[in-house]
Scaffold this motif. Sequence first.
Motif, PDB file in Angstrom:
ATOM      1  N   ILE A 101      39.891  -6.720   2.924  1.00  0.00           N
ATOM      2  CA  ILE A 101      39.577  -6.217   4.059  1.00  0.00           C
ATOM      3  C   ILE A 101      40.367  -4.543   3.965  1.00  0.00           C
ATOM      4  CG2 ILE A 101      39.438  -7.866   5.570  1.00  0.00           C
ATOM      5  CD1 ILE A 101      42.395  -7.857   6.193  1.00  0.00           C
ATOM      6  N   ARG A 102      40.740  -4.128   2.911  1.00  0.00           N
ATOM      7  CA  ARG A 102      41.186  -2.925   2.633  1.00  0.00           C
ATOM      8  C   ARG A 102      42.762  -2.759   3.617  1.00  0.00           C
ATOM      9  NH1 ARG A 102      37.475   0.929   0.372  1.00  0.00           N
ATOM     10  NH2 ARG A 102      39.428   2.409   0.629  1.00  0.00           N
ATOM     11  N   CYS A 103      43.402  -3.595   3.606  1.00  0.00           N
ATOM     12  CA  CYS A 103      44.713  -3.577   4.506  1.00  0.00           C
ATOM     13  C   CYS A 103      45.820  -3.104   3.438  1.00  0.00           C
ATOM     14  CB  CYS A 103      45.003  -5.004   4.838  1.00  0.00           C
ATOM     15  SG  CYS A 103      45.620  -6.094   3.572  1.00  0.00           S
ATOM     16  N   TYR A 104      45.641  -2.824   2.311  1.00  0.00           N
ATOM     17  CA  TYR A 104      46.452  -2.218   1.536  1.00  0.00           C
ATOM     18  C   TYR A 104      47.637  -3.046   1.454  1.00  0.00           C
ATOM     19  CZ  TYR A 104      43.277   1.834   1.712  1.00  0.00           C
ATOM     20  OH  TYR A 104      42.072   2.514   1.769  1.00  0.00           O
ATOM     21  N   ALA A 105      47.696  -4.326   1.803  1.00  0.00           N
ATOM     22  CA  ALA A 105      49.232  -5.026   1.526  1.00  0.00           C
ATOM     23  C   ALA A 105      49.503  -5.079   0.056  1.00  0.00           C
ATOM     24  CB  ALA A 105      49.067  -6.262   2.331  1.00  0.00           C
ATOM     25  N   CYS A 106      48.466  -5.261  -0.938  1.00  0.00           N
ATOM     26  CA  CYS A 106      49.202  -5.270  -2.330  1.00  0.00           C
ATOM     27  C   CYS A 106      49.718  -3.884  -2.421  1.00  0.00           C
ATOM     28  CB  CYS A 106      47.565  -5.521  -3.116  1.00  0.00           C
ATOM     29  SG  CYS A 106      46.343  -4.504  -2.682  1.00  0.00           S
ATOM     30  N   ARG A 107      49.146  -2.520  -1.928  1.00  0.00           N
ATOM     31  CA  ARG A 107      49.798  -1.430  -2.362  1.00  0.00           C
ATOM     32  C   ARG A 107      51.106  -1.258  -1.891  1.00  0.00           C
ATOM     33  NH1 ARG A 107      47.445   3.900   0.520  1.00  0.00           N
ATOM     34  NH2 ARG A 107      48.792   2.849   1.985  1.00  0.00           N
ATOM     35  N   ASN A 108      51.326  -1.939  -0.647  1.00  0.00           N
ATOM     36  CA  ASN A 108      52.668  -1.672   0.059  1.00  0.00           C
ATOM     37  C   ASN A 108      53.684  -2.615  -0.712  1.00  0.00           C
ATOM     38  OD1 ASN A 108      51.228   0.290   1.501  1.00  0.00           O
ATOM     39  ND2 ASN A 108      51.225  -1.118   3.413  1.00  0.00           N
ATOM     40  N   ALA A 109      53.194  -3.706  -0.949  1.00  0.00           N
ATOM     41  CA  ALA A 109      54.000  -4.669  -1.575  1.00  0.00           C
ATOM     42  C   ALA A 109      54.392  -4.346  -3.044  1.00  0.00           C
ATOM     43  CB  ALA A 109      53.737  -6.101  -1.435  1.00  0.00           C
ATOM     44  N   CYS A 110      53.784  -3.714  -3.451  1.00  0.00           N
ATOM     45  CA  CYS A 110      54.004  -3.288  -5.113  1.00  0.00           C
ATOM     46  C   CYS A 110      55.129  -2.237  -5.257  1.00  0.00           C
ATOM     47  CB  CYS A 110      52.635  -2.575  -5.539  1.00  0.00           C
ATOM     48  SG  CYS A 110      53.032  -2.347  -7.234  1.00  0.00           S
ATOM     49  N   PRO A 111      56.125  -2.532  -5.882  1.00  0.00           N
ATOM     50  CA  PRO A 111      57.415  -1.651  -6.366  1.00  0.00           C
ATOM     51  C   PRO A 111      56.888  -0.470  -6.981  1.00  0.00           C
ATOM     52  CG  PRO A 111      57.619  -3.539  -7.466  1.00  0.00           C
ATOM     53  CD  PRO A 111      56.342  -4.120  -6.733  1.00  0.00           C
ATOM     54  N   LEU A 112      55.469  -0.397  -7.616  1.00  0.00           N
ATOM     55  CA  LEU A 112      55.261   0.744  -8.389  1.00  0.00           C
ATOM     56  C   LEU A 112      54.518   1.713  -7.524  1.00  0.00           C
ATOM     57  CD1 LEU A 112      53.668  -1.406 -11.424  1.00  0.00           C
ATOM     58  CD2 LEU A 112      55.841  -0.182 -11.343  1.00  0.00           C
TER      59      LEU A 112
ATOM     60  N   PHE B 140      46.090   7.916  -3.775  1.00  0.00           N
ATOM     61  CA  PHE B 140      44.640   8.523  -3.866  1.00  0.00           C
ATOM     62  C   PHE B 140      43.772   8.013  -2.792  1.00  0.00           C
ATOM     63  CE2 PHE B 140      42.246   4.854  -5.529  1.00  0.00           C
ATOM     64  CZ  PHE B 140      43.332   3.927  -5.958  1.00  0.00           C
ATOM     65  N   VAL B 141      43.850   6.884  -2.125  1.00  0.00           N
ATOM     66  CA  VAL B 141      42.895   6.560  -1.340  1.00  0.00           C
ATOM     67  C   VAL B 141      43.248   7.166   0.219  1.00  0.00           C
ATOM     68  CG1 VAL B 141      43.022   4.211  -2.128  1.00  0.00           C
ATOM     69  CG2 VAL B 141      44.568   4.624  -0.389  1.00  0.00           C
ATOM     70  N   ASP B 142      44.245   7.871   0.146  1.00  0.00           N
ATOM     71  CA  ASP B 142      44.479   8.692   1.333  1.00  0.00           C
ATOM     72  C   ASP B 142      44.216  10.173   1.340  1.00  0.00           C
ATOM     73  OD1 ASP B 142      45.429   6.455   2.625  1.00  0.00           O
ATOM     74  OD2 ASP B 142      47.442   6.770   1.969  1.00  0.00           O
ATOM     75  N   GLU B 143      43.733  10.624  -0.081  1.00  0.00           N
ATOM     76  CA  GLU B 143      43.751  11.848  -0.333  1.00  0.00           C
ATOM     77  C   GLU B 143      42.269  12.123   0.337  1.00  0.00           C
ATOM     78  OE1 GLU B 143      43.994  12.263  -4.412  1.00  0.00           O
ATOM     79  OE2 GLU B 143      46.178  12.836  -4.331  1.00  0.00           O
ATOM     80  N   SER B 144      41.927  13.153   0.983  1.00  0.00           N
ATOM     81  CA  SER B 144      40.681  13.613   1.714  1.00  0.00           C
ATOM     82  C   SER B 144      39.848  14.681   1.013  1.00  0.00           C
ATOM     83  CB  SER B 144      40.783  13.646   2.957  1.00  0.00           C
ATOM     84  OG  SER B 144      41.764  14.482   3.291  1.00  0.00           O
ATOM     85  N   ASN B 145      40.613  15.692   0.074  1.00  0.00           N
ATOM     86  CA  ASN B 145      39.702  16.819  -0.526  1.00  0.00           C
ATOM     87  C   ASN B 145      40.455  17.042  -1.861  1.00  0.00           C
ATOM     88  OD1 ASN B 145      38.352  18.801  -0.677  1.00  0.00           O
ATOM     89  ND2 ASN B 145      39.584  20.430   0.607  1.00  0.00           N
ATOM     90  N   PRO B 146      39.760  16.244  -2.684  1.00  0.00           N
ATOM     91  CA  PRO B 146      38.393  15.644  -2.779  1.00  0.00           C
ATOM     92  C   PRO B 146      39.102  14.258  -2.573  1.00  0.00           C
ATOM     93  CG  PRO B 146      39.442  15.965  -5.034  1.00  0.00           C
ATOM     94  CD  PRO B 146      40.133  16.727  -4.395  1.00  0.00           C
TER      95      PRO B 146
ATOM     96  N   TYR C 278      54.640   3.952  -5.163  1.00  0.00           N
ATOM     97  CA  TYR C 278      55.690   4.739  -4.498  1.00  0.00           C
ATOM     98  C   TYR C 278      55.016   6.182  -4.387  1.00  0.00           C
ATOM     99  CZ  TYR C 278      57.437   5.725  -9.070  1.00  0.00           C
ATOM    100  OH  TYR C 278      57.673   6.219 -10.387  1.00  0.00           O
ATOM    101  N   CYS C 279      53.890   6.431  -4.863  1.00  0.00           N
ATOM    102  CA  CYS C 279      53.209   7.821  -4.794  1.00  0.00           C
ATOM    103  C   CYS C 279      53.539   8.477  -3.266  1.00  0.00           C
ATOM    104  CB  CYS C 279      52.032   7.726  -5.176  1.00  0.00           C
ATOM    105  SG  CYS C 279      51.643   7.803  -6.811  1.00  0.00           S
ATOM    106  N   PRO C 280      53.756   9.487  -3.074  1.00  0.00           N
ATOM    107  CA  PRO C 280      53.876  10.094  -1.719  1.00  0.00           C
ATOM    108  C   PRO C 280      52.677   9.975  -1.055  1.00  0.00           C
ATOM    109  CG  PRO C 280      54.752  11.581  -3.326  1.00  0.00           C
ATOM    110  CD  PRO C 280      54.528  10.495  -3.938  1.00  0.00           C
ATOM    111  N   GLN C 281      51.814  10.626  -1.725  1.00  0.00           N
ATOM    112  CA  GLN C 281      50.398  10.375  -1.089  1.00  0.00           C
ATOM    113  C   GLN C 281      49.343   9.738  -1.931  1.00  0.00           C
ATOM    114  OE1 GLN C 281      48.098  13.886   0.190  1.00  0.00           O
ATOM    115  NE2 GLN C 281      47.071  12.388   1.763  1.00  0.00           N
TER     116      GLN C 281
END
Lengths: 66, 319, 57
Positions: free
Chosen positions: B210-221, B228-234, B223-226
Amino acid sequence: MADKEPKILSFLCNWCSYGAADLAGVSRMEYPSNIRVIRIPCTGRMSPKFILAALRQGADAVWVSG
Amino acid sequence: MKSYTDKIKEIAKRLLKEDKVDMVIGYRKGTVPLMHQPFFATSEGEVDSFVWDSNCGLNLANYITDRKERIGIVATGCNSRNIAVHVVEGKIQRDQLYIIGIPCQGMVDRHKLAAMAEGNIASVEEDEDKGTITISGQGFSKSVDKAEVLQENCSICVHRNPVLCDELVADEVTEQTREQADPYARVREIEAMSPDDKWAHFDDLLSDCIRCYACRNACPLCYCPQCFVDESNPQWVGKSVDPTDIRTFHLLRAYHCAGRCTDCGACVRSCPVGINVRDFTKKLEKDCLELYGWEAGLNTEQRPPLDTYKPEDPEDFIK
Amino acid sequence: MKNLLEHMGVEPERLHFSWISSAESTKFVDVATKVTESVKSLESKEKKFVKTKPKVA
């Protein structure tokens, strides 16, 4: 699909393969026209995102050359 | 696990009392069973909330990124490897940390237990001597062997003892050898499929995402400030639950963790719909081991393989 | 990258890497032809990873 020619997106390094492609053109060699060239400043500029973006937008294949 | 808990409390109290650290990061009981929360104790009085049992599956290395304080942290084998990755990547200094090492006996898989239960699980009891887990809720109660409900990554783990620590809470546990654990059986299974079958397998795997990004948030690796899924241009990847977008997200996220993932299983544990995200990351882990002889987070000196060049790096994929 | 794409079921023929110096125009032509041929061999197969427009607007 069968009647369509495949599109191959190629990412060529400015200093290596792009030069080679240029030389091939100057020497009047022939190569398949399925290849669409994108020149990148260096193969180090390459990112997995580019490959995915190319495939997502309908490229049949991707060729990265340094 | 009571002995572990007591020892954690004792060490944490001592560290805070002697002002060796500004805070101690550990686990406390969560509001729902099977899910312990991370807890930051900053004073001796708070230390008593700490617990340790088989539900401490979150990776605490996630909480030390870019911190400036002196931190005491509870760390199992995989957590300590993630801490080492953080040190290598400059996200924390080693001398900021006091690592309380836990010889880990594996975490239970909450998805497996939930599937066994006849209703909502209200409480979980662990019997250390018998090695059983008892789940109970309204109208049911069930005991199972802990070995049966271990998280998959724990059952194939070959680094149970912390690789990096200042103090252990108990004697080291015996490690499984790679032959016993056979960590890559599942990867081989997928590798043996044809391209179409593989495609279908991952389609099926990701169909619930469901693209909740829980996996991303739980992952210690992650930690990118932004991200890539939140980048809008491109925009690299759409935000919808379109199958292609989901697949792009999971592929790229896994790839960003290549050579860094320690297979801690936090992604799988946090997934609300029970997707085995490790089907992606495990493959890259196997490749790193086979191609570069590399396992992430075993020391704090070596740079990861995708970050360095060695003349003997494999290059047979290049024409 | 290639390994993971393959792992997910994208045919290996869809991603190529090569190393050509700027003086190797013959090698360039050679590799270009080979790449094209290998992609053409897949032609009957459906493309994967293409982002299609959602069916409902």
